[in-house]
Design a protein around this motif. Structure first.
Motif, short mmCIF file in Angstrom:
data_model
loop_
_atom_site.label_atom_id
_atom_site.label_comp_id
_atom_site.label_asym_id
_atom_site.label_seq_id
_atom_site.Cartn_x
_atom_site.Cartn_y
_atom_site.Cartn_z
N SER A 177 65.86 117.57 171.58
CA SER A 177 66.59 117.21 171.75
C SER A 177 68.59 118.09 171.65
CB SER A 177 67.64 116.16 171.56
OG SER A 177 67.84 115.55 170.33
N GLY A 178 69.75 118.39 172.14
CA GLY A 178 70.45 118.73 171.60
C GLY A 178 69.86 120.24 171.73
N TRP A 179 70.76 121.17 170.35
CA TRP A 179 70.27 122.91 171.02
C TRP A 179 69.24 122.86 170.33
CZ3 TRP A 179 73.74 126.06 172.59
CH2 TRP A 179 74.38 125.91 172.90
N GLY A 180 68.21 122.27 169.90
CA GLY A 180 66.21 122.78 169.43
C GLY A 180 65.94 122.72 171.32
N GLY A 181 66.31 121.77 171.85
CA GLY A 181 65.19 121.24 173.04
C GLY A 181 65.95 122.35 173.97
N CYS A 182 67.28 123.07 174.52
CA CYS A 182 67.72 123.51 174.60
C CYS A 182 67.23 125.11 174.42
CB CYS A 182 69.65 123.77 174.40
SG CYS A 182 70.01 125.35 175.34
N PHE A 183 66.56 125.40 173.12
CA PHE A 183 66.47 127.00 173.10
C PHE A 183 64.96 127.11 174.08
CE2 PHE A 183 63.59 129.13 170.17
CZ PHE A 183 64.55 130.43 170.30
N THR A 184 64.07 125.31 173.56
CA THR A 184 62.53 125.70 173.96
C THR A 184 62.41 125.64 175.54
OG1 THR A 184 62.42 123.94 171.84
CG2 THR A 184 60.43 123.62 173.63
N TRP A 185 63.72 125.26 176.30
CA TRP A 185 63.27 125.43 177.75
C TRP A 185 63.83 126.52 177.87
CZ3 TRP A 185 60.90 122.99 180.57
CH2 TRP A 185 60.31 121.62 180.37
N LEU A 209 63.85 142.72 177.74
CA LEU A 209 65.39 143.28 177.31
C LEU A 209 66.36 142.22 177.38
CD1 LEU A 209 66.19 145.04 174.74
CD2 LEU A 209 67.35 146.22 177.35
N LEU A 210 66.26 141.54 178.70
CA LEU A 210 67.40 140.77 178.85
C LEU A 210 66.92 139.24 178.34
CD1 LEU A 210 69.79 139.91 180.28
CD2 LEU A 210 68.13 139.03 182.09
N PHE A 211 65.52 139.43 178.72
CA PHE A 211 64.80 138.23 177.66
C PHE A 211 65.53 137.83 176.43
CE2 PHE A 211 61.54 135.63 175.56
CZ PHE A 211 61.69 134.19 176.01
N THR A 212 65.13 138.66 175.56
CA THR A 212 65.01 138.96 174.88
C THR A 212 66.21 138.64 174.20
OG1 THR A 212 63.70 140.53 173.99
CG2 THR A 212 64.74 140.62 172.21
N ILE A 213 67.74 139.14 174.48
CA ILE A 213 68.60 139.53 174.24
C ILE A 213 69.04 138.25 174.45
CG2 ILE A 213 71.39 139.44 174.92
CD1 ILE A 213 69.90 142.54 175.34
N ILE A 214 68.78 137.23 175.48
CA ILE A 214 69.04 135.02 176.11
C ILE A 214 69.04 135.04 174.87
CG2 ILE A 214 68.49 133.98 177.27
CD1 ILE A 214 68.80 135.68 180.13
N VAL A 215 67.51 135.00 174.38
CA VAL A 215 66.47 133.73 172.91
C VAL A 215 67.53 134.66 172.44
CG1 VAL A 215 64.47 134.15 171.76
CG2 VAL A 215 64.34 133.91 174.28
N GLY A 216 67.55 135.70 171.82
CA GLY A 216 68.25 135.84 170.30
C GLY A 216 70.05 135.03 170.13
N VAL A 217 70.76 135.01 171.06
CA VAL A 217 71.49 134.37 171.11
C VAL A 217 71.87 133.56 171.42
CG1 VAL A 217 73.86 134.27 172.53
CG2 VAL A 217 72.95 136.70 172.77
N ALA A 218 70.50 132.06 171.94
CA ALA A 218 70.59 131.04 172.13
C ALA A 218 69.57 130.32 170.41
CB ALA A 218 69.33 130.59 173.03
N TRP A 219 69.33 131.43 170.23
CA TRP A 219 69.35 130.68 168.41
C TRP A 219 69.50 130.58 167.66
CZ3 TRP A 219 68.94 133.70 163.79
CH2 TRP A 219 67.61 133.31 162.91
N ASN A 255 71.08 128.17 165.66
CA ASN A 255 71.14 127.79 164.14
C ASN A 255 72.66 128.00 163.71
OD1 ASN A 255 69.17 127.79 162.54
ND2 ASN A 255 68.27 130.52 163.96
N VAL A 256 74.09 128.13 164.22
CA VAL A 256 75.22 127.92 163.70
C VAL A 256 75.88 126.52 163.88
CG1 VAL A 256 77.55 127.96 164.36
CG2 VAL A 256 75.67 130.43 163.78
#
Length: 149
Positions: A5-13, A36-46, A50-51
């Motif tokens: 749930s929350g951001w953790g669930g969003c990150f997983t999806w 490259l796009l995927f790496t950027i998206i995952v980095g921003v989501a992470w 965390n914030v």
């Protein structure tokens, strides 16, 4: 992650969808841009996750500190009253600081809070020291001589 749930669930999806996209692009010949796009998206989501997590933890810590501060005030309030009883209702910040682990400034602030709440009145000694008087503290004789209502 066990919590979905929350951001953790969003990150997983996002991670799962990104991996599926990479596999699809790999087989269709899409190339390095999608990786490259995927790496950027995952980095921003992470980073966003965390914030948000850190803000939540900070709010919990602040709430816990406020509760501890309130408990400390209640404990010190009892100590002040015991000292006032021993001194026939009169007490100074020095009296409190000498018998507790409070600093002189903290003792003065505590006495000021009790004065603001109406439990004590402020007097000034000849040398300029502040003396707090707790009017409701009575000795046994005063209690016995109290008039019936």
């Amino acid at each position: 992650m066990s919590n979905r749930s929350g951001w953790g669930g969003c990150f997983t999806w996002l991670l799962i969808l990104g991996l599926l996209q990479i596999v699809a692009e790999w087989f269709t010949g899409g190339g390095w841009k999608i990786i490259l796009l995927f790496t950027i998206i995952v980095g921003v989501a992470w980073i966003i996750y965390n914030v948000a997590k850190n803000k939540h933890e900070m709010k919990l810590r602040e709430k816990d500190l406020e509760q501890q501060k309130h408990i400390k005030f209640e404990e010190m309030e009892r100590t002040v009253l015991k000292i006032a009883v021993q001194n026939e209702g009169y007490v100074t910040a020095v009296d409190i600081a000498m018998t507790t682990n409070l600093t002189l400034d903290e003792a003065g602030e505590l006495l000021d809070q009790l004065k603001r709440k109406g439990y004590a009145t402020l007097r000034v000694a000849e040398n300029g020291s502040f003396v707090y008087h707790f009017d409701s503290i009575l000795n046994q004789k005063q209690k016995k001589e109290a008039e019936r209502v």
